[in-house]
Structures are given as structure tokens and as C-alpha cells.
Design an enzyme around this catalytic site. Structure first.
Site, PDB file in Angstrom:
ATOM      1  N   GLU A  33      -6.315   3.941  -6.079  1.00  0.00           N
ATOM      2  CA  GLU A  33      -7.737   3.972  -5.242  1.00  0.00           C
ATOM      3  C   GLU A  33      -8.272   5.341  -5.685  1.00  0.00           C
ATOM      4  OE1 GLU A  33      -9.964   3.882  -1.267  1.00  0.00           O
ATOM      5  OE2 GLU A  33      -8.003   5.029  -1.201  1.00  0.00           O
ATOM      6  N   HIS A  40     -11.523  -3.201   2.903  1.00  0.00           N
ATOM      7  CA  HIS A  40     -11.496  -2.886   4.476  1.00  0.00           C
ATOM      8  C   HIS A  40     -11.928  -1.559   4.748  1.00  0.00           C
ATOM      9  CE1 HIS A  40      -8.628  -0.377   2.671  1.00  0.00           C
ATOM     10  NE2 HIS A  40      -8.469   0.475   3.562  1.00  0.00           N
ATOM     11  N   ASP A  41     -12.811  -1.026   3.865  1.00  0.00           N
ATOM     12  CA  ASP A  41     -13.448   0.493   4.170  1.00  0.00           C
ATOM     13  C   ASP A  41     -14.873   0.363   4.301  1.00  0.00           C
ATOM     14  OD1 ASP A  41     -11.253   1.864   4.520  1.00  0.00           O
ATOM     15  OD2 ASP A  41     -11.094   2.400   2.235  1.00  0.00           O
ATOM     16  N   ASP A  88      -3.127   4.628  -2.466  1.00  0.00           N
ATOM     17  CA  ASP A  88      -4.257   5.124  -1.442  1.00  0.00           C
ATOM     18  C   ASP A  88      -4.791   6.586  -2.002  1.00  0.00           C
ATOM     19  OD1 ASP A  88      -5.847   4.746   0.889  1.00  0.00           O
ATOM     20  OD2 ASP A  88      -4.705   6.719   1.566  1.00  0.00           O
ATOM     21  N   ASP A 117       0.858  -1.166   0.043  1.00  0.00           N
ATOM     22  CA  ASP A 117      -0.142   0.052  -0.086  1.00  0.00           C
ATOM     23  C   ASP A 117       0.949   1.202  -0.039  1.00  0.00           C
ATOM     24  OD1 ASP A 117      -2.378   1.492   0.424  1.00  0.00           O
ATOM     25  OD2 ASP A 117      -3.311  -0.271   1.264  1.00  0.00           O
TER      26      ASP A 117
END
Ligand code: TEU
Length: 565
Positions: free
Chosen positions: A259, A330-331, A204, A103
Site C-alpha cells: 500500500e 476499508h478506508d 500497510d 496484512d
């Protein structure tokens, strides 16, 4: 493998597993997952058959936002292990042909990062300009932009006498990408990791890095005030192009997944165009379907299947580039709780969702736990929640309106990011075999029924269905890159599509509902000579004789005889 050399990027044929290290497997009983824990479970990944693993952040961090607040990009948080553990994991993954994606969090750092500490201390020094500061009076922020976690995106720093911008937590100050020294340091850091043998980055909120200098007010009616200005900003393409030229293009075979918040197909096409800086993006269009754009976070909107089909169909047809695919991460809530039925039809619907994800053209990302159909957590009170977004939003709602925590419970159960972050359920034992200590988040009580051990034993489990789908995707090269065509766009409960290339066509029939539904092949759809490749229920009749699909039934048909990729 055929005889022709493969010029195709590996990630076009890959299935990626998103792994949230803090909740995967704990070997030192501190209640937090760690790298040796992943290594201990590596056979699970191998058997599932995934081609790559994306790890959520494992860098040193005070964990104000689950590690997305990085204090030191070049060291790991103690709880995860040390670099030796990292190299061991990297090598063991590679030995099994599984690539490793890290990430990259460079829209912001932690406020404990040395750059920000120096920026705060010295107005004349070179670090001040690495962040976004504006003069202002306490109580009168420079503009109306909001933090994704509720409240103003600006915090007044008394010691500096100015505001700094944070689009997320106040402990996550935004970096100023207009500063060339900052960009150089980010590129060096990326090289540092690439030189350590990783295979790419998931970036990210990468489309938020460029903010317009004049920082105009945002439309106050949008759910994230300011987003039309800070997403897809003025110099974004230049920054990505420079990053590509200065770093990425020096390495072969990388995957780069951006993302992208509030990016439409048109924006995304600029980022992923062939030979563009990104291999693919994650967009949010399908996970926004249950958000009421007027009411924002504090509501859950009813959506219908034609809307979902429209989103995926639009991205399949209109994106000029490669699709990144996901149904959860995960969000947010768990995929089966959001898009399926996590009650009576959990197993069937989790398999249907996996069938969908793994038969769509593009690169599918399967989120940890979805391979066994893990569900949302039954949150009772705020003490069970760690997620700063949920806590921030709840606090904001409680301050603004005449509501109690109880009033918010349903929304919170539907939205809380911790739904996806509860520990991985390995066994029916206490703490689901995740830890011998106290888990950092509560373990879902349903682990006694839903766990990896049980899934592995049961040949009809979600796990084995996912495993077979991944194998099928490998054997049917049409799937990752074929032409997608939607049938019955307006049908309220059937999602029917074909994926074809050359003479080969795959037909996917999904009954995305709790009701048995009549099915008649639509006019024009004439898949001749079809063989059932996989289904989530016993199929007792050939396609021609099928007049109904059972609830949550999923079938995939294709030409008989499998190809060798
Ligand atoms: O998420 C981006 C993001 O915008 C999220 O806030 C998301 O929209 C929201 O959580 C949905 O409810 C990324 C990371 O994936 C997330 O974990 C981080 O909190 C965030 O960036 C900041 O780094």
C-alpha cells in the site's frame, strides 16, 4: 490447463477478495466478526469464485485504529478466535483453491506493544531506538508534520521527556527502520507467518517506513503535511530489497502488495519492477480525485470521467510492472457511492463498476460487500462513528473553524471510513444476519433490500454479475495481461477501452453516467467478428447496430469461442 508448465505467478490471474473480519460474520454474538464466522460463509467466497482472500489485521490489538495498532504480531485478538480457528480457516480456504493473504503492519506498532513499553521505560535499553524520538519542549514539536488523523504527528511523552513520531494515531508510534535489530525482528515475524502457510502479505503504508534523518518541515499547503518527506523516503528501496533477500525470496509463489501513499507511477515502478520486492502496489490516485488538495479533508471535490480515465490509463501505460486494481477498500466510501450512483441506478452502476474492475489488466481486489453493491451509511451524528480518522478530522475542523457538526455532515457522509466498515449484509433480518448481539457499528438500514440472500436468488443481481465476470476473466486470458488502449479519452460519459494480445481483442463499453448516451464506434476501432461476452442489461442489437448506450450500461465484446486458460 494447457500442457505447458505454468511459469506465470498465480497472482497474475487472480481475483482477490478483501475481507474485513471485524464486519464479516459474528458467530459468538459479541458484535464483532470472527474467524469461525468467515468459515461459516466460505461457500459465499467459493461461489463468487475468488482466488485469494486478504484479511485486514486480526492480530492482538487495543483497536485504537481498527487493528492497525498491533500489540502482538504473533497472536490473534481474542474476538477473532485462536490459532486453531486460524489453521482451520487457512486449510478450508486452501482446500477450495483460495489463497490467504495477511496484512503486514510494520510502519508502526501499538503503544501497548512490548517494544514501545520498554522503549518508554528505559532510555539506555535497546528498545528506545526502535521508535522515532526527538527532544523538544512541550508545545513545540520537532517539525510541522501532521498525523493522517489530524493534528501534529508528534506526541510529547512526559515520562520520557521527548517527542515520539506517529504518522497516524497517537497510539501508533512509528517504528525506526534504521535500527537493524528492529528489522531483524520484523523479518523473523514475517517468517513466522509464512511458515504457517500463508500466501503473502498486503503491506500497510509500506512506502512510509523510511524517514529522512533531518526530519525537514513539510509544505504546509499539502493535505498531509510532511508527506513529501516521509513517503518514498531515502532508504525505502534498501529496506525493501533487504526484506526480499532476507525473507521473501526464500518462499515460492508469494504475493506482496504494497500500500503506497503518495506514490506516483515512477516511484511505484521502482517497487514493482520485474523481480522487484513487491508484486504490485495500491496507489491512491483515483481515490484522491474527490479530494480538494487545497481544502483537504473537509471538502468533497467534483471530478469528471476524463480525469478518472487519465488516472487508470496513466498507470496502465506508464507503470513498469504489474498493476494492483481496486475501487474501494476499508478506508473510504463505498465504491458505488463514490464512483457510481447509489440511488436509483445502484444495481446498474455497481455492475458497471464490477465490469470495469474485472476487465482491467492487473490483479483486481474486490472489497467485501461490493459484490452485492453495498452503499455508504447515512450517518446522522458522531455517536455512530468509530473511525479515528473521521473523529480526529471532525474534531480538528470544529476546533479551528466556526463550523458545527451539521455543517460537516455531507463531507463526513462522503468520506468516513466507516462507510465501508458497516457489517456485511447477509439477510433482511435484524442486524442483517451479521450478529445475534449488538453490532460494533450500526448496520445499514438498506439491508432489508440489499443483502446476499436476495442477491443469490435474483439471477440479475450484482452478485451473479460479479460471479460471471470472474468466470469470464478466467476463460479469457487476454484480460489480466493484455495491452490496454483507451478510446475517446475526452468523452464526458463513455469509458471505452480495448484489451488485446496477439490476435485477440476485448472491447469494453461503459456508459459511466445517469444519461442515455449516443455511441458511435470511434474511427480506427474495428472489432471484427465480435460476440457479446457479458453485459449488465439486455442487449437487443448487435454492436454494429448500436447507436446509443443506456445509462450505466456496460458491455464486453470479444472474439467468439472462449479459450481454455
Ligand atoms: O491506510 C493508509 C492511509 O494513509 C489511510 O490513512 C488513508 O489514506 C486514509 O484513511 C484515507 O482516508 C492504512 C490502512 O489501510 C488504514 O486502515 C490505517 O488506518 C492506516 O494505514 C494506518 O495503519
Amino acid at each position: 490447463m494447457g500442457t505447458a508448465p505454468r511459469e506465470r505467478a498465480w497472482w497474475k490471474d487472480a481475483v482477490v477478495y478483501q475481507l474485513y473480519p471485524r464486519s464479516y460474520n459474528d458467530t459468538d454474538d459479541d458484535g464483532l466478526g470472527d474467524l469461525p464466522g468467515i468459515l461459516e460463509r466460505i461457500d459465499h467466497l467459493d461461489e463468487l469464485g475468488v482466488d485469494a482472500v486478504w484479511l485486514n489485521p486480526i492480530y492482538d490489538s487495543p483497536f485504537a485504529d481498527g487493528g492497525y495498532d498491533v500489540r502482538d504480531y504473533r497472536s490473534l485478538h481474542r474476538a477473532f478466535g485462536n490459532m486453531e480457528d486460524f489453521y482451520r480457516l487457512r486449510d478450508e480456504l486452501h482446500r477450495r483453491g483460495i489463497r490467504l493473504i495477511m496484512d503486514l503492519v510494520v510502519n508502526h506498532t501499538s503503544d501497548e506493544h512490548p517494544w514501545f513499553r520498554r522503549a518508554r521505560q528505559n532510555s539506555e535499553g535497546p528498545y528506545r531506538d526502535r521508535y522515532v524520538w526527538r527532544d523538544g519542549e512541550p508545545g513545540r514539536p520537532p517539525n510541522n508534520w501532521e498525523s493522517a488523523f489530524g493534528g501534529s504527528a508528534w506526541t510529547y511523552d512526559d515520562s520520557v521527556g521527548a517527542y515520539y513520531l506517529h504518522l497516524f494515531h497517537e497510539k501508533q508510534p512509528d517504528l525506526n527502520w534504521s535500527n537493524p535489530d528492529l528489522r531483524n525482528d520484523v523479518y523473523d515475524m514475517m517468517r513466522w507467518w509464512l511458515d504457517r502457510g500463508i500466501d503473502g502479505f498486503r503491506m500497510d503504508v509500506i512506502n512510509l517506513i523510511s524517514k529522512p534523518d533531518d526530519l525537514p518541515d513539510g509544505n504546509p499547503d499539502l493535505p498531509w503535511v510532511g508527506v513529501e518527506h516521509f513517503a518514498n523516503g531515502p532508504n525505502l528501496i534498501d529496506h525493501l530489497t533487504e526484506m526480499d533477500r532476507r525473507v521473501l525470496s526464500d518462499y515460492q509463489d508469494l504475493i506482496t502488495v504494497g500500500e503506497c501513499v503518495a506514490a506516483g507511477v515512477k516511484d511505484a515502478s521502482d517497487y514493482v519492477r520485474p523481480n522487484g520486492p513487491l508484486s504490485m502496489v495500491f496507489h491512491f490516485d483515483h481515490v484522491m480525485l474527490d479530494v480538494d488538495l487545497e481544502a483537504g479533508w473537509g471538502s468533497v471535490r467534483e471530478w469528471d470521467l476524463p480525469e478518472l480515465k487519465e488516472v487508470f490509463t496513466r498507470w496502465q501505460h506508464r507503470l513498469d510492472g504489474w498493476n494492483g486494481l481496486h475501487l474501494g477498500n476499508h478506508d473510504g466510501p463505498r465504491a458505488v457511492s463514490r464512483f457510481g450512483n447509489d440511488g436509483r441506478h445502484r444495481t446498474a452502476s455497481a455492475k458497471l463498476l464490477a465490469t470495469f474492475l474485472l476487465t482491467m489488466p492487473g490483479t483486481p481486489f474486490l472489497y467485501q460487500g461490493d459484490e452485492i453493491g453495498m452503499t455508504n451509511y447515512p450517518f446522522e451524528g458522531p455517536e455512530e462513528i468509530e473511525d479515528p480518522e473521521t473523529l480526529g478530522r471532525v474534531q480538528q475542523a470544529l476546533e479551528r473553524e466556526d463550523v458545527s457538526f451539521e455543517d460537516l455532515r455531507d463531507v463526513l457522509r462522503a468520506r468516513c471510513r466507516d462507510n465501508a466498515r458497516t457489517p456485511m449484509q447477509w439477510t433482511d433480518e435484524p442486524n442483517a444476519g451479521f450478529t445475534g448481539g449488538d453490532p460494533w457499528l450500526p448496520v445499514n438500514p438498506n439491508h432489508t433490500r440489499i443483502n446476499v440472500a436476495q442477491n443469490r436468488e435474483d439471477p440479475d443481481s450484482v452478485f451473479h454479475h460479479c460471479r460471471r465476470l470472474i468466470e469470464l476473466r478466467r476463460q479469457v486470458p487476454v484480460l489480466p495481461e493484455g495491452d490496454y488502449r483507451l478510446w475517446l479519452p475526452e468523452h464526458p460519459s463513455l469509458y471505452v477501452y480495448t484489451v488485446s494480445r496477439a490476435e485477440r481483442e476485448i472491447l469494453v463499453l461503459l456508459n459511466w453516467s445517469d444519461e442515455e448516451t449516443p455511441f458511435e464506434p470511434p474511427a480506427g476501432l474495428s472489432p471484427g467478428n465480435v460476440e457479446l461476452l457479458i453485459a449488465n442489461r439486455d442487449v437487443d442489437r448487435p454492436l454494429e447496430a448500436t447507436s446509443r448506450l443506456r445509462l450505466w450500461e456496460a458491455r464486453v465484446y470479444g472474439p467468439g469461442g472462449r479459450e481454455t486458460p
